[in-house]
Design an enzyme around this catalytic site. Structure first.
Site, mmCIF file in Angstrom:
data_model
loop_
_atom_site.group_PDB
_atom_site.id
_atom_site.type_symbol
_atom_site.label_atom_id
_atom_site.label_comp_id
_atom_site.label_asym_id
_atom_site.label_seq_id
_atom_site.Cartn_x
_atom_site.Cartn_y
_atom_site.Cartn_z
ATOM 1 N N HIS A 123 0.854 -1.163 -0.024
ATOM 2 C CA HIS A 123 0.163 0.054 0.132
ATOM 3 C C HIS A 123 1.143 1.306 0.089
ATOM 4 O O HIS A 123 2.130 1.139 0.496
ATOM 5 C CB HIS A 123 -0.718 -0.033 1.333
ATOM 6 C CG HIS A 123 -1.787 0.968 1.467
ATOM 7 N ND1 HIS A 123 -1.595 2.321 2.006
ATOM 8 C CD2 HIS A 123 -3.286 0.800 1.089
ATOM 9 C CE1 HIS A 123 -2.632 2.962 1.925
ATOM 10 N NE2 HIS A 123 -3.618 2.258 1.612
ATOM 11 N N ASP A 201 3.436 -4.132 8.200
ATOM 12 C CA ASP A 201 2.224 -3.378 7.903
ATOM 13 C C ASP A 201 1.078 -4.452 8.227
ATOM 14 O O ASP A 201 0.621 -5.030 7.540
ATOM 15 C CB ASP A 201 2.260 -2.729 6.451
ATOM 16 C CG ASP A 201 0.647 -2.201 6.143
ATOM 17 O OD1 ASP A 201 -0.036 -2.174 7.050
ATOM 18 O OD2 ASP A 201 0.934 -1.417 5.158
ATOM 19 N N GLN A 204 -4.478 -4.714 7.429
ATOM 20 C CA GLN A 204 -5.231 -5.774 6.567
ATOM 21 C C GLN A 204 -5.142 -7.282 7.544
ATOM 22 O O GLN A 204 -6.062 -8.022 7.111
ATOM 23 C CB GLN A 204 -4.993 -6.089 5.131
ATOM 24 C CG GLN A 204 -5.465 -4.595 4.266
ATOM 25 C CD GLN A 204 -6.759 -4.226 4.578
ATOM 26 O OE1 GLN A 204 -7.557 -4.966 4.852
ATOM 27 N NE2 GLN A 204 -6.861 -2.896 3.890
ATOM 28 N N LYS A 227 -10.100 -0.131 11.308
ATOM 29 C CA LYS A 227 -10.510 -1.566 10.217
ATOM 30 C C LYS A 227 -10.756 -2.362 11.157
ATOM 31 O O LYS A 227 -11.239 -3.793 10.467
ATOM 32 C CB LYS A 227 -9.181 -1.590 9.440
ATOM 33 C CG LYS A 227 -8.745 -0.538 8.273
ATOM 34 C CD LYS A 227 -7.742 -1.156 7.459
ATOM 35 C CE LYS A 227 -7.001 0.050 6.659
ATOM 36 N NZ LYS A 227 -7.841 0.506 5.755
ATOM 37 N N CYS A 369 -4.683 2.517 -3.580
ATOM 38 C CA CYS A 369 -3.688 3.010 -2.891
ATOM 39 C C CYS A 369 -2.582 2.068 -3.101
ATOM 40 O O CYS A 369 -1.599 2.101 -2.195
ATOM 41 C CB CYS A 369 -3.891 3.564 -1.571
ATOM 42 S SG CYS A 369 -5.095 4.715 -1.169
HETATM 43 N N1 7TS Z 1 -1.616 -0.779 4.788
HETATM 44 C C1 7TS Z 1 -2.450 -1.311 4.062
HETATM 45 C C2 7TS Z 1 -2.048 -2.888 3.774
HETATM 46 C C3 7TS Z 1 -3.793 -1.053 4.027
HETATM 47 O O1 7TS Z 1 -4.991 -1.743 3.134
HETATM 48 C C4 7TS Z 1 -4.154 0.292 4.267
HETATM 49 C C5 7TS Z 1 -5.506 1.270 4.116
HETATM 50 C C6 7TS Z 1 -3.054 1.103 4.756
HETATM 51 C C7 7TS Z 1 -1.979 0.677 4.921
HETATM 52 C C8 7TS Z 1 -3.598 2.571 5.312
HETATM 53 O O2 7TS Z 1 -4.343 2.582 6.631
HETATM 54 P P1 7TS Z 1 -4.862 3.979 7.172
HETATM 55 O O3 7TS Z 1 -5.626 3.562 8.524
HETATM 56 O O4 7TS Z 1 -3.774 4.480 7.688
HETATM 57 O O5 7TS Z 1 -5.322 4.572 6.069
HETATM 58 N N2 7TS Z 1 -6.200 0.436 3.138
HETATM 59 C C9 7TS Z 1 -7.232 1.120 2.449
HETATM 60 C C10 7TS Z 1 -7.943 0.416 1.522
HETATM 61 O O6 7TS Z 1 -7.650 -0.765 1.005
HETATM 62 N N3 7TS Z 1 -8.996 1.001 1.024
HETATM 63 O O7 7TS Z 1 -9.023 2.083 1.740
HETATM 64 C C11 7TS Z 1 -7.921 2.073 2.689
#
Ligand code: 7TS
Length: 414
Positions: A123, A201, A204, A227, A369
């Protein structure tokens, strides 16, 4: 034993809402999850009964707020098997957690000519911070390639890259596009043998499976509360205590200090030295009951439920003409999370999502992303994606399949 989805659904007020006049079918859990009333009520209770700043008030409601904030951290620490709350730094989200690692540990430890190793399935949040750091330091950013299936990491490529002795391997636990679950324990073992630190990371993975940072032997682990049934605005940077102790604070100000005179200061103990200023108290307090909820249902049971749903969806999609599913197939369910990216030949992903929307079904469309992965490796400009969670049901998958039929009809696809 399966989980009681009907009962779980009753805890999520939004799941009885409607969208475009249809019952809401929420299949965008990889973007953010819905929140159970236990989380919503905890935030309401904080604001209505004991709203006060933490770590400073000498009165009852301030002490109660401080305790609730600390309890939330203790729950997170236990949930991911950290040694103590000293290893749990609250951030806004995974993105900020990874940036914190890059800007503090990275700033001190990455020098000109050093190498940082990430993968092609990252990501942007686990790619851009390392690009920025590499540019600033004159370091080299290397990639673990995808294998020929474009679904998994090529372990040979990992081996070759490790020979170049990177200082850090930063890798996603579960891909938000492919759903692939990477063997981060094995990757950490290999990386450590070559002297690299490992950042995982977990954006997910933490919501969907048991995470044990000690078992993985991750040096850093990042996650987002939003999440995993929790509120937005709270994330975690876990790091081994020894690493955090040697890291300098990123932001200076209140709460992160121990003593201050006119020209210098000493820092507070862990983890507070990384939490300057008034924290996101309400949402941290809301994260506690989210963890309780996940623990009560059980991460193993959640994973099992999602595996079943993913299998059902993959089977429902496999015979659909002109529908392409990305990532590993149903014979590899153990290596696949509850994320299904797909495309319909001749139809843009945004059009797919729009038809789904008209049916009350929320899915994501775009590059998720992960532009380099989607556009350069998979060769697509955009993908549609459904992603499941503990409250999703097979009949919702059926509705998604019907929506795909509708898209095909509208666009006159076979
Ligand atoms: N890493 C991964 C693997 C992710 O899927 C996401 C967000 C992030 C980092 C960033 O997370 P945040 O909470 O800091 O924004 N992924 C997604 C997605 O797949 N659709 O919207 C956000």
């Amino acid at each position: 034993m399966g989980i009681d989805v009907k009962r779980i659904r009753r805890d999520f007020p939004i799941l009885s809402a409607r969208m475009n006049g249809k019952p809401l079918v929420y299949l965008d859990n990889a973007a953010t999850s819905q929140k159970p009333r236990q989380v919503i009520e905890a935030i309401y209770k904080y604001y209505t009964q004991y709203n006060a700043n933490i770590h400073r008030g000498i009165y009852a409601i301030a002490e109660k707020a401080t305790q609730a904030y600390t309890d939330s951290k203790a729950k997170v620490a236990k949930h991911i098997n950290a040694s103590s709350i000293e290893e749990i730094v609250y951030t806004r989200n995974t993105t900020e957690a990874i940036n914190l690692a890059a800007l503090t540990w990275g700033e001190a430890n990455i020098k000109k000519g050093d190498r940082i190793l990430i993968s092609e399935m990252e990501h942007h949040s686990n790619m851009v911070p390392w690009q920025l750091l590499s540019m600033k330091k004159g370091a080299k950013l290397d990639y673990i390639k995808l294998d020929s299936s474009n679904s998994e990491l090529d372990m040979q490529s990992l081996g070759e890259q490790l020979e170049k002795k990177p200082k850090l391997v930063a890798i996603t636990h579960v891909s938000n596009v492919l759903g692939t679950i990477n063997d981060v324990k094995e990757i950490a073992k290999m990386a450590h043998k070559h002297g690299a630190k490992v950042l995982v990371d977990g954006a997910q993975s933490a919501p969907h499976m048991k995470v044990d940072v000690k078992d993985i032997d991750a040096d850093f682990f990042a996650l987002s509360a939003h999440k995993m049934l929790g509120p937005t605005g709270i994330g975690v940077l876990y790091a081994k205590r020894d690493i955090l102790e040697h890291m300098e604070p990123l932001i200076g100000g209140g709460d992160m200090i121990s003593t201050v005179d006119f020209y210098s200061c000493t820092w507070n103990s862990l983890p507070w030295k990384f939490e300057a200023g008034t924290s996101n108290i309400a949402d941290a307090i809301g994260f506690g009951p989210a963890i309780d909820y996940l623990d009560r249902v059980g991460m193993g049971s959640i994973r099992q439920h999602e595996e079943k749903l993913t299998k059902y969806a993959l089977e429902s999609l496999e015979d659909m003409k002109n529908v392409k599913v990305f990532g590993l197939g149903k014979e590899n369910l153990k290596k696949r999370g509850a994320v299904i990216s797909f495309g319909i030949k001749g139809v843009h992903a945004h059009d797919i999502a729009q038809v789904f929307d008209s049916e009350g079904i929320a899915i994501r469309a775009g590059h998720h992303c992960a532009m380099p992965l989607v556009t350069q490796r998979l060769g697509e400009s955009a993908l549609a994606r459904m992603s499941f969670y503990l409250y999703n049901e097979e009949k919702e998958v059926d509705k998604a399949v019907q929506a795909i039929e509708k898209v095909k009809k509208i666009f006159r696809i076979d």
